[in-house]
Design a protein around this motif. Structure first.
Motif, short mmCIF file in Angstrom:
data_model
loop_
_atom_site.label_atom_id
_atom_site.label_comp_id
_atom_site.label_asym_id
_atom_site.label_seq_id
_atom_site.Cartn_x
_atom_site.Cartn_y
_atom_site.Cartn_z
N LYS A 264 0.83 -1.21 0.00
CA LYS A 264 0.00 0.00 0.00
C LYS A 264 0.87 1.27 0.00
O LYS A 264 0.62 2.20 -0.77
CB LYS A 264 -0.93 -0.01 1.22
CG LYS A 264 -1.84 1.20 1.32
CD LYS A 264 -2.78 1.08 2.51
CE LYS A 264 -2.02 1.16 3.83
NZ LYS A 264 -2.94 1.20 4.99
N VAL A 265 1.87 1.29 0.87
CA VAL A 265 2.72 2.49 0.98
C VAL A 265 3.52 2.70 -0.29
O VAL A 265 3.62 3.82 -0.81
CB VAL A 265 3.64 2.39 2.21
CG1 VAL A 265 4.71 3.48 2.19
CG2 VAL A 265 2.82 2.49 3.50
N LYS A 270 4.63 6.17 -5.01
CA LYS A 270 5.00 6.42 -6.40
C LYS A 270 3.84 6.95 -7.24
O LYS A 270 3.99 7.93 -7.98
CB LYS A 270 5.54 5.14 -7.06
CG LYS A 270 6.00 5.36 -8.52
CD LYS A 270 7.11 6.40 -8.58
CE LYS A 270 7.40 6.88 -9.97
NZ LYS A 270 8.45 7.93 -9.99
N MET A 271 2.69 6.33 -7.14
CA MET A 271 1.67 6.51 -8.16
C MET A 271 0.54 7.47 -7.79
O MET A 271 -0.26 7.83 -8.65
CB MET A 271 1.07 5.16 -8.54
CG MET A 271 2.08 4.20 -9.15
SD MET A 271 2.93 4.87 -10.61
CE MET A 271 1.57 4.88 -11.79
N ARG A 272 0.46 7.93 -6.53
CA ARG A 272 -0.61 8.88 -6.20
C ARG A 272 -0.50 10.10 -7.10
O ARG A 272 -1.46 10.49 -7.76
CB ARG A 272 -0.52 9.31 -4.74
CG ARG A 272 -1.50 10.42 -4.38
CD ARG A 272 -1.27 10.97 -2.98
NE ARG A 272 -1.99 12.23 -2.82
CZ ARG A 272 -1.47 13.42 -3.09
NH1 ARG A 272 -0.21 13.51 -3.53
NH2 ARG A 272 -2.18 14.52 -2.92
N GLY A 275 4.31 13.46 -10.36
CA GLY A 275 5.03 14.67 -10.73
C GLY A 275 5.37 15.59 -9.58
O GLY A 275 5.82 16.71 -9.81
N ILE A 276 5.20 15.16 -8.33
CA ILE A 276 5.53 16.02 -7.20
C ILE A 276 6.87 15.62 -6.62
O ILE A 276 7.34 14.50 -6.78
CB ILE A 276 4.43 15.99 -6.12
CG1 ILE A 276 4.33 14.61 -5.47
CG2 ILE A 276 3.09 16.39 -6.71
CD1 ILE A 276 3.39 14.57 -4.29
N CYS A 277 7.48 16.56 -5.90
CA CYS A 277 8.86 16.31 -5.43
C CYS A 277 8.93 15.24 -4.36
O CYS A 277 10.01 14.68 -4.12
CB CYS A 277 9.48 17.61 -4.92
SG CYS A 277 8.63 18.37 -3.52
N GLY A 278 7.83 14.91 -3.70
CA GLY A 278 7.84 13.86 -2.69
C GLY A 278 7.55 12.48 -3.23
O GLY A 278 7.47 11.51 -2.46
N ALA A 279 7.39 12.35 -4.54
CA ALA A 279 7.13 11.03 -5.12
C ALA A 279 8.36 10.15 -5.01
O ALA A 279 9.49 10.60 -5.24
CB ALA A 279 6.73 11.17 -6.59
#
Length: 435
Positions: A264-265, A270-272, A275-279
């Protein structure tokens, strides 16, 4: 507000520079911003709160105009061939715009940092010393394709008693101008000088150089964008820089991780939003973790391209070979590097070599391993049993953020109100003289 209002027309008119050189234009805007900042620094908590709430209301009232402007940017981005991840960063919809307005209101509701006493002490001679938070001054923010930065940065700067000079990316030019117009209108309705929040009236790249060399006029530069932007700012700036580097974020799945939690984590990290810096950009799988095949299968099924070392490739035939460059790449896309490692020490060594010191996470059921990871990973944000996508000022209860600072000086992690202040010493005496 109609997007052809006088405020927007002024900001979007290339003639707004009046034939001035980039240096002269920046000097003019910065001088006006510094004058406005002196007024903003004296605003009460209630006045700043009311101004930001007026801005949030204006953002909601201008929804149609802002979304229309954003649609123009998205169409132009599609025609230019921007990647899906970049288009996602650029795109606004009613839900995202509502979240933008909500974030401004959340900043308005946060405690005012200006005037907060950091600490007090009394010397043996009776002198009373205190350190008190004050605004930094005029902050220049240079950013790329995310239009929400316009509202977030402006709100945080105003709440912390600063003025701001914004220079957004060309990809979001129409969105930024519409958002700025709503911001200016909201401030004006609350009696706050519009020059407290200014948007550069031209996309001339020479203006970036002029901002970077405006020592004595701009007090701090904050770059928010890709590696090339930050590198240029750090190389050319004659103004102090609060750096926000790329997010090469790792998630390590420890041998004792709960399999369902790990799946789940990792999928969310990765996929939520890719394109964000916390990916998450690199997944480290302990060789003893027993559910690696299912975990990488989840990512592949979600449309993620995996590039791995030899042991990772053995988990699934769809995993391609990773190059040396992959371990140091911020993809900002549905691409992920995967390595199989021999325990916690190997994971820590990999992160030390390749992390950009943004956000790194461990999924584990071993408390001792969790504490070692927290202590030994030298990143601005270190997480246990949580998705790296929580690396966000709003999620940290800060209302919003200027960005994630990865350096070691002044501020680290999500930079919000506290990171936009400095302090001064106040000394109170009763006539003491120094022998």
């Amino acid at each position: 507000m109609n997007i052809q209002s006088p405020v927007i027309a002024h900001e979007s008119d290339p003639a707004a520079a009046d034939g001035q050189s980039p240096e002269a234009l920046v000097a003019r805007l910065a001088t006006a911003g510094r004058a406005a900042q002196r007024q903003v620094a004296l605003l009460s908590d209630a006045q700043k709160t009311a101004a930001l709430r007026a801005v949030a209301a204006q953002l909601r009232a201008d929804q149609a105009a802002i979304l229309e402007a954003n649609a123009r940017d998205v169409t132009a981005g599609e025609e230019k061939g921007l990647s899906g991840a970049l288009l996602d960063r650029l795109r606004l919809d009613p839900k995202r715009l509502a979240a933008m307005a909500d974030a401004v209101e959340q900043v308005a509701s946060l405690p005012d940092p200006v005037g907060q006493v950091i600490d007090r002490s009394e010397r043996p001679n009776g002198l009373q010393l205190s350190r008190v938070r004050i605004p930094i001054g005029l902050i220049g923010i240079i950013y790329e394709s995310r239009p929400n930065v316009t509202a977030d940065a402006a709100a945080l700067c105003l709440r912390s008693g600063n003025a701001v000079l914004l220079r957004g990316g060309t990809e979001a030019i129409h969105s930024n101008r519409a958002i700025h117009a709503a911001f200016a209108s909201g401030l004006a309705s609350a009696g706050v000088p519009a020059e407290a929040v200014q948007l550069m009236p031209s996309q001339d790249r020479a203006l970036v150089g002029a901002m970077l060399t405006a020592a004595g006029l701009i007090d701090m530069i904050v770059p928010r964008g890709g590696k090339s932007l930050v590198a240029r700012v750090q190389a050319d700036a004659r103004v102090p820089v609060l750096a926000h580097l790329d997010g090469i974020c790792h998630t390590y799945i420890d041998a004792g991780a709960d399999p369902e939690m790990a799946r789940k984590v990792a999928l969310n990290a990765k996929m939520r939003r890719t394109g964000i810096c916390g990916a998450m950009e690199t997944l480290l799988l302990d060789v003893q973790f027993g559910n690696s095949i299912a975990l990488v299968g989840d990512l592949i099924d979600a449309g993620c391209e995996l590039r791995g070392d030899a042991r990772a490739q053995a988990l699934d035939p769809q995993i391609g070979a990773a190059s040396d460059e992959d371990w140091d790449t911020e993809y900002l896309d549905a691409i992920l590097s995967v390595a199989v490692v021999d325990g916690l020490d190997a994971a820590l060594a990999h992160i030390a070599r390749h992390s950009s010191h943004h956000t790194d996470a461990i999924v584990t059921g071993d408390d001792a391993h969790a504490e070692r990871f927290l202590a030994e990973v030298d990143s601005a944000i270190v997480m246990v049993n949580a998705s790296s996508q929580f690396a966000d000022g709003g999620e940290f209860g800060l209302g919003a953020e200027i960005g994630i600072a990865t350096g070691r000086l002044h501020a680290r992690g999500p930079v919000a109100l506290e990171g936009l202040t400095t302090y001064k010493w106040q000394v109170r005496g009763t006539g003491q003289t120094r022998p």
